[in-house]
Design a protein around this motif. Structure first.
Motif, short mmCIF file in Angstrom:
data_model
loop_
_atom_site.label_atom_id
_atom_site.label_comp_id
_atom_site.label_asym_id
_atom_site.label_seq_id
_atom_site.Cartn_x
_atom_site.Cartn_y
_atom_site.Cartn_z
N ARG A 97 -20.92 101.90 -16.23
CA ARG A 97 -19.96 101.33 -15.20
C ARG A 97 -18.88 100.49 -16.07
NH1 ARG A 97 -23.19 95.16 -14.31
NH2 ARG A 97 -22.11 95.60 -16.56
N HIS A 98 -18.34 100.58 -17.54
CA HIS A 98 -17.13 100.34 -17.23
C HIS A 98 -16.21 101.62 -17.85
CE1 HIS A 98 -18.24 96.35 -17.17
NE2 HIS A 98 -18.95 96.78 -17.61
N ILE A 99 -16.61 102.74 -17.44
CA ILE A 99 -15.41 103.66 -17.58
C ILE A 99 -15.67 104.17 -16.11
CG2 ILE A 99 -15.76 106.37 -18.37
CD1 ILE A 99 -15.37 104.30 -20.29
N ASN A 100 -14.72 104.91 -15.64
CA ASN A 100 -13.92 105.52 -14.35
C ASN A 100 -13.21 106.57 -15.13
OD1 ASN A 100 -14.68 103.29 -12.37
ND2 ASN A 100 -12.55 102.62 -13.60
N VAL A 101 -13.92 108.11 -13.87
CA VAL A 101 -13.72 109.41 -14.26
C VAL A 101 -12.71 109.49 -12.70
CG1 VAL A 101 -14.41 111.64 -14.70
CG2 VAL A 101 -15.16 110.18 -15.87
N PHE A 102 -11.61 109.82 -12.86
CA PHE A 102 -11.15 110.35 -11.17
C PHE A 102 -11.02 112.01 -11.01
CE2 PHE A 102 -10.66 105.40 -11.71
CZ PHE A 102 -10.58 105.77 -10.60
N VAL A 103 -11.19 113.06 -10.52
CA VAL A 103 -10.37 113.69 -10.66
C VAL A 103 -9.66 114.66 -9.27
CG1 VAL A 103 -11.99 116.58 -10.44
CG2 VAL A 103 -12.80 114.71 -11.78
N GLU A 104 -8.31 114.88 -9.74
CA GLU A 104 -7.49 114.79 -9.04
C GLU A 104 -7.49 113.47 -7.65
OE1 GLU A 104 -5.57 117.07 -8.58
OE2 GLU A 104 -6.96 118.80 -10.20
N GLY A 105 -7.54 112.59 -8.73
CA GLY A 105 -7.23 110.85 -7.78
C GLY A 105 -8.73 110.57 -7.11
N ARG A 106 -9.85 111.04 -7.15
CA ARG A 106 -10.42 110.50 -6.10
C ARG A 106 -11.73 110.19 -7.71
NH1 ARG A 106 -11.66 112.71 -0.79
NH2 ARG A 106 -9.01 112.65 -0.41
N ARG A 107 -12.77 108.93 -7.34
CA ARG A 107 -13.64 108.26 -8.37
C ARG A 107 -14.31 109.70 -8.39
NH1 ARG A 107 -15.51 103.25 -9.43
NH2 ARG A 107 -17.39 102.71 -11.25
N ALA A 108 -14.84 109.85 -9.57
CA ALA A 108 -16.00 111.68 -10.11
C ALA A 108 -17.48 110.41 -10.85
CB ALA A 108 -15.81 112.36 -10.24
#
Length: 92
Positions: A60-71
């Motif tokens: 929940r407290h980690i964000n993964v972004f691929v090409e600027g979009r949340r993944a």
């Protein structure tokens, strides 16, 4: 046939203290975020547990972004993808 271009993965500064020797920028060949996390964990054991919970899903407290979009873990990666793994900032 040429190998796929690796994704460029940027890791959060928090990981510096947790995984001594881990690079802040790393290139990984993977076809999904799940494969990318598996490879990170193979290089630096325990990293999967910092990125994913037990369901498994991105914490929940980690964000993964691929090409600027949340993944999510199921998000596919194109060759040469830009991936950012960030810790969420929360407060009250």
């Amino acid at each position: 046939m040429a190998a796929a271009a690796p994704a460029l993965v940027r890791l959060p500064p928090l990981f510096d203290a947790l995984f001594p020797g881990a690079e802040r920028r790393v290139e990984i060949v993977a076809s999904s975020v799940q494969e990318l996390v598996d490879e990170l964990d193979a290089r630096w054991p325990g990293m999967r547990d910092r990125i994913c919970d037990s369901t498994p899903a991105v914490r929940r407290h980690i964000n993964v972004f691929v090409e600027g979009r949340r993944a999510t873990l199921a998000t596919p990666l194109k060759p040469g993808a830009d991936v950012y793994i960030l810790t969420a900032i929360s407060g009250g």
